[in-house]
Motif scaffolding. Structure first.
Motif, short mmCIF file in Angstrom:
data_model
loop_
_atom_site.label_atom_id
_atom_site.label_comp_id
_atom_site.label_asym_id
_atom_site.label_seq_id
_atom_site.Cartn_x
_atom_site.Cartn_y
_atom_site.Cartn_z
N LEU A 1 0.78 -1.28 0.05
CA LEU A 1 0.20 -0.05 0.18
C LEU A 1 0.93 1.19 0.08
O LEU A 1 0.80 2.17 -0.62
N TYR A 2 1.73 1.41 0.66
CA TYR A 2 2.80 2.42 0.89
C TYR A 2 3.53 2.74 -0.31
O TYR A 2 3.85 3.72 -0.65
N THR A 3 3.94 1.42 -0.97
CA THR A 3 4.66 1.53 -2.28
C THR A 3 3.82 2.27 -3.38
O THR A 3 4.18 3.22 -4.05
N LYS A 4 2.50 1.79 -3.49
CA LYS A 4 1.65 2.13 -4.37
C LYS A 4 1.58 3.89 -4.24
O LYS A 4 1.47 4.67 -5.23
N GLN A 5 1.21 4.28 -2.96
CA GLN A 5 0.91 5.44 -2.69
C GLN A 5 2.31 6.29 -3.19
O GLN A 5 2.27 7.48 -3.61
N LEU A 6 3.49 5.83 -2.67
CA LEU A 6 4.91 6.48 -3.12
C LEU A 6 4.97 6.62 -4.59
O LEU A 6 5.33 7.60 -4.98
N LEU A 7 4.72 5.75 -5.23
CA LEU A 7 4.77 5.83 -6.68
C LEU A 7 3.92 6.67 -7.40
O LEU A 7 4.01 7.45 -8.29
N GLY A 8 2.51 6.84 -6.64
CA GLY A 8 1.42 7.56 -7.13
C GLY A 8 1.97 9.05 -7.07
O GLY A 8 1.61 10.15 -7.84
N ARG B 1 4.76 10.14 -6.94
CA ARG B 1 6.18 10.51 -7.80
C ARG B 1 5.37 10.61 -9.15
O ARG B 1 6.26 11.07 -10.23
N GLY B 2 4.27 10.31 -9.38
CA GLY B 2 3.62 10.40 -10.71
C GLY B 2 4.37 9.29 -11.91
O GLY B 2 3.98 9.34 -13.09
N GLU B 3 4.70 8.34 -10.98
CA GLU B 3 5.19 6.97 -11.94
C GLU B 3 4.22 6.01 -12.05
O GLU B 3 3.19 5.99 -11.15
N SER B 4 4.19 5.26 -13.10
CA SER B 4 3.30 4.12 -13.25
C SER B 4 3.65 3.07 -12.13
O SER B 4 4.78 2.84 -11.46
N THR B 5 2.39 2.52 -11.71
CA THR B 5 2.68 1.50 -10.58
C THR B 5 2.73 0.07 -11.09
O THR B 5 2.63 -0.79 -10.32
N ARG B 6 3.17 -0.11 -12.30
CA ARG B 6 3.49 -1.65 -12.65
C ARG B 6 4.87 -2.12 -11.82
O ARG B 6 5.91 -1.30 -12.29
N MET B 7 4.82 -2.97 -11.34
CA MET B 7 6.14 -3.40 -10.42
C MET B 7 6.19 -4.80 -10.15
O MET B 7 5.30 -5.98 -10.52
N VAL B 8 7.36 -5.22 -10.00
CA VAL B 8 7.79 -6.70 -9.58
C VAL B 8 8.00 -6.54 -8.14
O VAL B 8 8.82 -5.89 -7.62
N LEU B 9 7.69 -7.40 -7.49
CA LEU B 9 7.86 -7.47 -5.91
C LEU B 9 8.92 -8.44 -5.70
O LEU B 9 8.80 -9.70 -6.13
N VAL B 10 9.94 -8.13 -4.98
CA VAL B 10 11.12 -9.11 -4.62
C VAL B 10 10.95 -9.69 -3.33
O VAL B 10 11.04 -8.97 -2.26
N LEU C 1 -2.00 -11.28 -2.11
CA LEU C 1 -2.34 -10.00 -1.57
C LEU C 1 -2.14 -8.99 -2.48
O LEU C 1 -3.24 -8.13 -2.45
N ALA C 2 -1.08 -9.04 -3.44
CA ALA C 2 -1.17 -7.81 -4.54
C ALA C 2 -2.45 -7.94 -5.31
O ALA C 2 -3.09 -7.05 -5.75
N ARG C 3 -3.03 -9.25 -5.67
CA ARG C 3 -4.10 -9.25 -6.22
C ARG C 3 -5.38 -8.81 -5.73
O ARG C 3 -6.21 -7.91 -6.39
N ARG C 4 -5.29 -8.92 -4.56
CA ARG C 4 -6.61 -8.77 -3.90
C ARG C 4 -6.39 -6.93 -3.39
O ARG C 4 -7.79 -6.35 -3.19
N LEU C 5 -5.40 -6.72 -3.54
CA LEU C 5 -5.07 -5.13 -3.20
C LEU C 5 -5.36 -4.37 -4.71
O LEU C 5 -5.05 -3.08 -4.72
N ASP C 6 -5.69 -5.08 -5.71
CA ASP C 6 -5.72 -4.51 -7.20
C ASP C 6 -4.40 -3.88 -7.61
O ASP C 6 -4.42 -2.73 -8.13
N LEU C 7 -3.46 -4.56 -7.11
CA LEU C 7 -2.07 -4.10 -7.68
C LEU C 7 -1.76 -4.56 -9.18
O LEU C 7 -1.65 -5.69 -9.32
N ASP C 8 -1.16 -3.72 -9.99
CA ASP C 8 -0.30 -4.25 -11.07
C ASP C 8 1.02 -4.77 -10.99
O ASP C 8 2.00 -4.21 -11.09
N ALA C 9 0.94 -5.98 -10.31
CA ALA C 9 2.32 -6.57 -9.96
C ALA C 9 2.33 -7.98 -10.06
O ALA C 9 1.53 -8.69 -10.00
#
Length: 339
Positions: free
Chosen positions: A243-250, A252-261, A273-281
């Motif tokens: 959630l905080y990463t999505k907010q941080l990218l938003g 900064r005006g960056e795309s929220t498409r990400m890979v989680l390591v 969890l990423a799917r349930r939070l509707d993240l493009d990850a």
């Protein structure tokens, strides 16, 4: 018929996988499809009474395999306690190993007392254990499958999840995640992209600095440009990481498409969890010490079961009620064997 059912289930798995690979139910369809297809293969290649013999061997070996698994879990639990200390999380393998022995204890009591109600209790416990066991097999199979998928470049951000520090030092578990993130970063550079590398993790009460700060230092020391590293230093859970990463990218005006390591044992739950939070990850995993895997995988599975607790509670209650219902419907049955 078995082959048709198996192929249909595998077809459903492939369709659902293409639509979204971050579903635990994908593992259920994959396991069922493989099971039906495997049984058909064994039956089609067998002659005479061989299928019956194989079935008999399976029935005889299954209890032995469960006992062996229980013994291995108990041994691993002892190893975890010696290496990692006496904590609730480290007691999981030991607790599961003991729990797997419960049906056998009940069976012994049932044989000794010849009481039909003991048999019913045993059957109810077995139904619930079998359901959880099937879910665990699906979870484990799909975790291995998901973790084996090759990384596909094309991300705007690489997010490394924290895993705790020793003072201000990056421990081996976290270092393996960071090393994997560096591999992914270099793969993106080779593909002509320059993603952000986000170190995500707050400061624990026993840590000298935030996990994000220590992780950023490690990344920069290992050749990642400082202007490519961004800190997210507020999160304390995987959910907050996302959630905080999505907010941080938003912001900064960056795309929220990400890979989680993260670590390999943690990839499927993170993806769900990423799917349930509707993240493009998507998620990729780093290797983990072998001795640590059983306990870690059990914790991940327990967290997934809790996340879908009401579905699982209803399923377990329904299954445990079946033997009782069968006894009620046949209430003229004697209460002791041989009566």
């Amino acid at each position: 018929m078995l082959l048709v059912v198996g192929l249909v289930l595998l077809g459903v798995f492939l369709l659902r996988f293409r639509k979204d690979r971050r579903r635990l139910s994908n593992g259920v369809f994959l396991l069922l499809g493989l099971a039906f297809t495997g049984v058909w293969l064994i039956g089609s290649g067998a002659k005479g009474d061989l299928p019956v013999v194989l079935a008999g061997l399976l029935v005889l070996l299954s209890p032995l395999l469960v006992l062996v698994l229980a013994g291995l879990l108990i041994v691993n639990g002892g190893q975890m306690i010696r290496r990692e200390g006496l904590r609730v999380a480290n007691l999981l393998p030991l607790g599961l190993g003991v729990a797997l022995l419960v049906p056998y204890v009940l069976l012994g009591v049932a044989i000794f007392t010849r009481d039909i109600w003991v048999v019913v209790i045993l059957a109810s416990v077995t139904m619930a254990v079998s359901y959880i066991g099937f879910l665990f097999a699906s979870f484990l199979l799909y975790s291995l499958f998901y973790g084996s998928l090759p990384y596909r470049p094309g991300m705007d951000a690489i997010v490394v999840h924290g895993a705790g520090l020793i003072g201000a030092r990056v421990p081996p578990l976290l270092a393996s995640r960071l090393d994997r993130a560096i591999e992914v970063y270099r793969a993106e550079l080779a593909a002509g992209r320059t993603p952000l590398l986000i170190a995500s993790g707050g400061k624990g009460s026993d840590e000298a600095v935030s996990e994000a700060a220590a992780m950023a230092g490690y990344l920069i020391e290992h050749g990642v440009p400082a202007d490519s590293v961004v800190l997210e230093d507020r999160s304390t859970t995987t959910r907050e990481n996302l959630l905080y990463t999505k907010q941080l990218l938003g912001e900064r005006g960056e795309s929220t498409r990400m890979v989680l390591v993260t670590s390999n044992f943690h990839i499927l739950r993170t993806a769900i969890l990423a799917r349930r939070l509707d993240l493009d990850a998507e998620v990729t995993g780093a290797r983990t010490a072998f001795y640590y895997l059983p306990s870690a995988i059990l914790r991940e599975f327990a967290a997934v079961v809790i996340a879908y607790k009401w579905i699982n509670v209803i399923a377990c209650l329904a299954l445990t009620a079946l033997p009782v219902l069968a006894l009620v419907l046949t209430r003229d049955m004697p209460h002791h064997y041989g009566d």
